[in-house]
Design an enzyme around this catalytic site. Structure first.
Site, mmCIF file in Angstrom:
data_model
loop_
_atom_site.group_PDB
_atom_site.id
_atom_site.type_symbol
_atom_site.label_atom_id
_atom_site.label_comp_id
_atom_site.label_asym_id
_atom_site.label_seq_id
_atom_site.Cartn_x
_atom_site.Cartn_y
_atom_site.Cartn_z
ATOM 1 N N SER A 182 0.047 -78.487 79.610
ATOM 2 C CA SER A 182 -1.184 -79.079 80.139
ATOM 3 C C SER A 182 -1.941 -79.860 79.072
ATOM 4 O O SER A 182 -2.519 -80.916 79.369
ATOM 5 C CB SER A 182 -2.081 -78.005 80.754
ATOM 6 O OG SER A 182 -2.610 -77.144 79.775
ATOM 7 N N LEU A 190 4.171 -72.015 61.931
ATOM 8 C CA LEU A 190 4.905 -72.965 61.106
ATOM 9 C C LEU A 190 5.100 -72.425 59.697
ATOM 10 O O LEU A 190 4.237 -71.748 59.141
ATOM 11 C CB LEU A 190 4.170 -74.302 61.043
ATOM 12 C CG LEU A 190 3.911 -75.008 62.369
ATOM 13 C CD1 LEU A 190 3.299 -76.380 62.115
ATOM 14 C CD2 LEU A 190 5.163 -75.131 63.213
ATOM 15 N N HIS A 226 -6.756 -73.956 69.925
ATOM 16 C CA HIS A 226 -6.731 -72.512 70.149
ATOM 17 C C HIS A 226 -7.885 -72.139 71.079
ATOM 18 O O HIS A 226 -9.006 -72.638 70.915
ATOM 19 C CB HIS A 226 -6.878 -71.775 68.815
ATOM 20 C CG HIS A 226 -6.797 -70.286 68.958
ATOM 21 N ND1 HIS A 226 -5.612 -69.622 69.171
ATOM 22 C CD2 HIS A 226 -7.767 -69.333 68.934
ATOM 23 C CE1 HIS A 226 -5.844 -68.326 69.271
ATOM 24 N NE2 HIS A 226 -7.148 -68.126 69.132
ATOM 25 N N GLU A 266 -10.678 -77.676 76.333
ATOM 26 C CA GLU A 266 -9.578 -78.015 75.429
ATOM 27 C C GLU A 266 -9.153 -79.460 75.629
ATOM 28 O O GLU A 266 -8.923 -80.211 74.661
ATOM 29 C CB GLU A 266 -8.375 -77.091 75.672
ATOM 30 C CG GLU A 266 -8.567 -75.664 75.213
ATOM 31 C CD GLU A 266 -7.324 -74.820 75.465
ATOM 32 O OE1 GLU A 266 -6.208 -75.374 75.371
ATOM 33 O OE2 GLU A 266 -7.467 -73.619 75.752
#
Length: 200
Positions: free
Chosen positions: A13, A92, A108, A173
């Protein structure tokens, strides 16, 4: 034109919100490649449908740095300028971060440094906070710990479930990721310690 690499593990999304902003001219860049570690990620299908190069590099049973080297090779081949993690469910390695210093962003679903890691919305509800939100930050080798670029606050309602709270956070977001990408691409910022400061 700057080139974006999108990394995702699920429905995509935030990838779609970024793609919408690119198409609308709100982000002055192009999406060069979309990479997922999950062969079943719906985001890969959506990327293909939108005409973006979509690649799956399965991560199952792979050591972190060995996997990251494969991803970095694809990002290099695509001549990516900025990497956007959009629900990429892997931490990562230092190798990856060092290859793209201050060129990896993550979003986040909490107001970091509160509630890092998984199930941030559930953490917020269980702690009884009155406000939570979302954060776009630079990525380092630590979990949800890099310098914060943009945040947005969302009230926690007495009636909220994880689902309703997550949905309201997700709306924010989509807005702030576009803002953060635009700021980083413009290079109108500087980092002092942990603070990301806009250059006027």
């Amino acid at each position: 034109m700057k080139r974006l690499g999108i990394l995702l593990s699920g429905r995509g999304s935030n990838y779609e919100a970024i793609a919408d902003s690119v198409d609308a001219g709100r982000i002055n860049a192009e999406i060069a490649v979309v990479i997922s570690n999950n062969p079943m990620a719906k985001g890969l299908q959506r990327a293909s449908e939108r005409g973006h190069r979509a690649i799956c590099i399965p991560s199952k049973a792979m050591e972190r740095e060995a996997y990251d080297r494969l991803v970095v090779a694809e990002l290099r081949a695509a001549r990516v300028d900025l990497i956007c993690l959009a629900g990429f469910m892997r931490l990562l390695s230092a190798y990856f971060v060092n290859e793209y210093p201050q060129r990896i962003l993550n979003i986040h679903p909490s107001l970091l440094p509160s509630f890092p890691g998984l199930e941030a919305q559930l953490q917020a509800l269980e702690h009884g906070v009155k406000h939570t939100g979302c954060t776009v930050h630079f990525v380092d080798e630590w979990l949800d710990a890099g310098p914060i670029i943009v945040q947005s606050t969302v009230p926690v309602l007495d009636s909220d479930s994880v689902g309703t709270l997550s949905a309201r956070i997700l709306e924010q977001e989509h807005h702030i990721y576009t803002e953060a990408i635009g700021l980083v691409l413009s290079e109108n910022f500087r980092i002092e310690g942990r603070r990301v400061l806009r250059i006027k």
